[in-house]
Design an enzyme around this catalytic site. Structure first.
Site, PDB file in Angstrom:
ATOM      1  N   ASP A   1      34.709   5.849 -15.208  1.00 52.96           N
ATOM      2  CA  ASP A   1      35.290   6.061 -16.532  1.00 52.96           C
ATOM      3  C   ASP A   1      35.756   7.516 -16.563  1.00 52.96           C
ATOM      4  O   ASP A   1      35.319   8.345 -15.770  1.00 52.96           O
ATOM      5  CB  ASP A   1      34.283   5.750 -17.650  1.00 52.96           C
ATOM      6  CG  ASP A   1      35.000   5.553 -18.986  1.00 52.96           C
ATOM      7  OD1 ASP A   1      36.200   5.914 -19.092  1.00 52.96           O
ATOM      8  OD2 ASP A   1      34.375   5.048 -19.934  1.00 52.96           O
TER       9      ASP A   1
HETATM   10  C1  BGC Z   1      37.203   5.133 -22.119  1.00 52.63           C
HETATM   11  C2  BGC Z   1      37.772   4.057 -21.220  1.00 52.63           C
HETATM   12  C3  BGC Z   1      39.243   4.284 -21.039  1.00 52.63           C
HETATM   13  C4  BGC Z   1      39.493   5.677 -20.493  1.00 52.63           C
HETATM   14  C5  BGC Z   1      40.945   5.997 -20.274  1.00 52.63           C
HETATM   15  C6  BGC Z   1      37.580   6.527 -21.651  1.00 52.63           C
HETATM   16  O1  BGC Z   1      37.208   7.469 -22.599  1.00 52.63           O
HETATM   17  O2  BGC Z   1      35.800   5.014 -22.180  1.00 52.63           O
HETATM   18  O3  BGC Z   1      37.525   2.794 -21.762  1.00 52.63           O
HETATM   19  O4  BGC Z   1      39.779   3.294 -20.203  1.00 52.63           O
HETATM   20  O5  BGC Z   1      38.952   6.609 -21.400  1.00 52.63           O
HETATM   21  O6  BGC Z   1      41.613   6.110 -21.481  1.00 52.63           O
END
Ligand code: BGC
Length: 738
Positions: free
Chosen positions: A229
């Site tokens: 993530d």
């Molecule tokens: C989120 C993810 C997301 C990523 C990219 C993160 O803060 O938890 O779900 O895909 O950001 O935007």
């Protein structure tokens, strides 16, 4: 493009290889000679592809895209085919925008109603989550776009999400928090999984070898790539060793340097690095596209599908005295600012720059009148707004009251403190019902709401975050253009305090102890026979359905469940029949019942259909921690078929024989009572042949002592004067036979 294999990887310089295991920036993989960069984007309910020529600073500046309903609503469809189609449309859009991988769906379990990201997740139940997400992933990937299923795993809270530890016992982890990932990996083969921010039992998931390698790859056979993530990596080298392939986003040259140095200093084996590099390149080879070659696609068609998806999912929670559908002759008061400024999508990484939003006010019948009644920017009542709304309610036949959580109350990145509607909404509603009792409440919210007013209104419609067609879909249901068929994918408790995580959720800054174990959602409310506002699986229709003729038969390693559903009302409709299994045999803690299958059928008035479902052995299994495997015990089960988890229409008892003995292997620790009552003919003959039967019979016939005798293990029989040789012979004989 070049041929991607280990030889190619080994031909790259160490710097080039190091550059590949981190993102080039926010959305791209790195480029090396012969292999171009690949772009990825959120999100689960519509593309959030950021303009690549614009800095990623503004999270909300993304390309124009159709905003589909959020997963909280789509899960309420209980409709695998609709989820497949949703995936298809997302895949078409992502393909046209030249995205390699779509970041979503999020498949974490809704453990607490306070969790900030519940709107983005499917359910409190792993089977429903797994089924919906499997169909979705297949739909996207069939269009040539990879999926990153997130957030792996046990990411059930937003506060301190980068550091908090989800402390979960092994059985709960397997049955509730990993089961949906396991299904998706095995059935849909997603291109990638995204590891979550949190720690699991103390270990950061981005560095969790047990999770990322032992379970995911070695046990489940996952062959794709694991990315982090965004910002989840604390120690890049430790993460690579644990099985994480791609750090997102990259930290620029620092990411490259730390890997190069680790290899040079012997802290990271080149073979480990090469393994991940190969996975990154294979992903780019399979899913990568040229971002400069965008193509148009049919957004109007997607808008129409978004409407169908919402139509198929909106849940009619309450409808006393056929309050709905509305009759055209009646005058309508539309009250609530959410009618004009609807909450139709989630925030954070789910946010879509919606193509064409149709508000409930836009789509309302021309004759309806509107009063805002409250303001979304405050929770304090406004005298003038209240006065106008009451005036309008008084002079109208019916009131459609729009209520819900304003966006500032729930989004990614923090958890909620309450599940009450803002005070001004509750206060206004209390006054409106006094001047006009014919009120239909339409809810717009990402997750569970407390409804202290539920008994005072005759009709309630749950639309969750319905996507850009929120207005059209809401009126489709209210007017009866569409017969509602959604069912709740989560339990609505009477009060927040009733929830199993109440008082423990988000209380500790660093540690989140999953004290309720497997008793999440309906598993908990059923155990304590607690009343709830609306149970899991609940949802009404404008017609009625009868259930009949349940038959349950074991056939070739499966259990066949057959029954008939009849539309006994006057309009066509769809019903979601739910099959729950109650385990009456295993000697471990068990929920009262668990959802094990479901089917959605469409029926004309008077029409019947015969449904046949096949439950595999896994539907009867629990995770045996001592043996580290799933196990189905032979013996008594009850199959329950219902229209909701609390509206069971048919039940059947049956004995499973495709599993193993619930008594396990007979050893000196086995209890006399169990052995005596074991109906297995082999155990019975060993009893007789060893002579143990003769010895035990007087003990078991003695009414005064039988309970005590039954509760002693074989190894202690010496204390009762039984010859050890007889006991050992019995154990030997049983083992020989088995
Ligand atoms: C989120 C993810 C997301 C990523 C990219 C993160 O803060 O938890 O779900 O895909 O950001 O935007």
């Amino acid at each position: 493009m070049v041929k991607i294999d280990l030889d190619f990887v080994e031909g790259l310089t160490l710097e080039e290889r190091a550059s590949l295991v981190s993102g080039k920036d926010f959305w791209f993989t790195a480029k090396v000679p012969g292999v171009d960069r690949m772009m990825m984007s959120d999100g689960p309910s519509g593309l959030r592809k950021q303009d690549i020529d614009v800095a990623p600073a503004d999270i909300n500046s993304s390309v124009d895209a159709v905003c589909f309903p959020s997963s909280a609503l789509t899960a309420s469809s209980f409709d695998d085919q609709m989820l497949f189609k949703l995936g298809h449309h997302l895949g078409v859009a992502a393909n046209a925008e030249k995205l390699g991988v779509l970041l979503g769906p999020g498949v974490n379990i809704k453990r607490s109603p306070l969790a900030g990201r519940n709107f983005e997740y499917f359910s409190e139940d792993p089977l429903l989550t797994g089924r919906m997400a499997t169909a979705y992933v297949k739909g996207v990937q069939e269009e040539g776009v990879g999926v990153s299923v997130k957030h792996f795993a046990a990411n059930n809270r937003e506060d301190q999400r980068f550091t908090s530890s989800s402390n979960i016992d092994e059985r709960t982890l397997r049955e509730i928090y990993l089961a949906q990932f396991e299904r998706i990996v095995k059935e849909a083969h997603p291109a990638t999984l995204m590891c979550s921010y949190n720690r699991l039992n103390g270990t950061l998931n981005s560095q969790n070898q047990r999770l990322l390698t032992d379970i995911l790859r070695n046990e489940w056979g996952f062959e794709g790539l694991v990315m982090s993530d965004w910002g989840a990596v604390a120690d890049h080298v430790a993460a690579l060793k644990a099985g994480l392939d791609l750090e997102m986003p990259g930290k620029g040259q620092a990411s490259v340097d730390e890997v190069v140095t680790a290899v040079k200093e012997g802290r990271l084996q080149e073979s480990t690095l090469n393994r991940s590099v190969l996975r990154v390149l294979k992903m780019v080879e399979k899913w990568g596209k040229d971002v400069n070659k965008k193509e148009p696609y049919d957004k109007e068609e997607q808008h129409e599908f978004a409407r169908q998806m919402a139509d198929d999912s909106i849940v009619l929670l309450k409808n006393d005295h056929h309050q709905l559908p509305l009759k055209t002759s009646e005058s309508l008061a539309i009250i609530g600012e959410l009618a004009a400024k609807p909450r139709f999508e989630g925030g954070g990484s789910s946010h879509v720059n919606a193509h064409h939003v149709v508000t409930p006010l836009d789509a309302a019948p021309a004759s309806a009148n509107y009063a805002a009644g409250y303001s979304l920017t405050t929770s304090t009542s406004d005298e003038n707004l209240t006065k106008d709304a009451l005036q309008l309610a008084k002079q109208s036949d019916r009131v459609i009251f729009f209520a819900g959580f304003p966006e500032q109350m729930e989004t990614e990145g923090f958890d909620k403190k309450t599940i009450s509607l803002p005070r001004n909404q509750n206060e206004l509603l209390a006054q409106v019902v006094k001047v006009n009792p014919n009120v239909t409440v339409v809810l717009q919210n990402g997750s569970v709401v407390e409804m202290p007013w539920a008994d005072q209104v005759p009709a309630i419609v749950e639309t969750y975050l319905a996507g850009e067609t929120v207005g059209e879909a809401t009126w489709d249901i209210l007017t009866g253009k569409v017969n509602p068929s959604g069912k709740l994918s989560e339990s609505f408790p009477l009060r927040l305090q009733d929830n199993p995580t109440y008082g423990t959720f988000d209380r500790d800054h660093d540690e989140e102890d999953y004290r309720e174990g497997i008793f999440v959602g309906y598993r908990y409310y059923d155990l304590y026979e607690m009343p709830v506002r609306f149970p899991f699986g609940h949802g009404l229709s404008y017609t009625s359905f009868d259930y009949s003729d349940l038959r349950v038969n074991e056939e070739r390693n499966e259990v066949k469940v057959e029954f008939t559903i009849t539309n006994s009302g006057n309009v066509a409709g769809k019903e979601v029949a739910q099959v729950y299994v109650a385990n009456r045999v295993s000697r471990v803690v068990m929920p009262v019942k668990e959802l094990r299958d479901f089917v959605k059928v469409t029926l004309q008035p008077g029409e019947s259909t015969a449904v046949t479902l096949s439950l595999p052995r896994r539907a009867f299994s629990y995770y045996n921690v001592a043996k580290q495997q799933w196990e189905a015990d032979n013996g008594a089960y009850e199959i329950m078929v219902g229209s909701s988890s609390r509206d069971i229409r048919l039940t059947a008892n049956f004995d499973l024989t495709i599993g193993v003995s619930p008594l396990g292997e007979i050893t000196a620790d086995s209890y006399i009572g169990d052995i005596w009552n074991d109906q297995d003919p082999q155990v019975q003959s060993a009893l007789k042949d060893s002579g143990l039967y003769e010895v035990l019979k007087p003990m078991m016939d003695d009414e005064q002592w039988v309970a005590i005798s039954a509760n002693m293990p074989l190894r202690s029989v010496a204390a009762t004067g039984i010859d050890e040789k007889v006991r050992d012979k019995f154990i030997r004989l049983v083992r020989d036979i088995k």
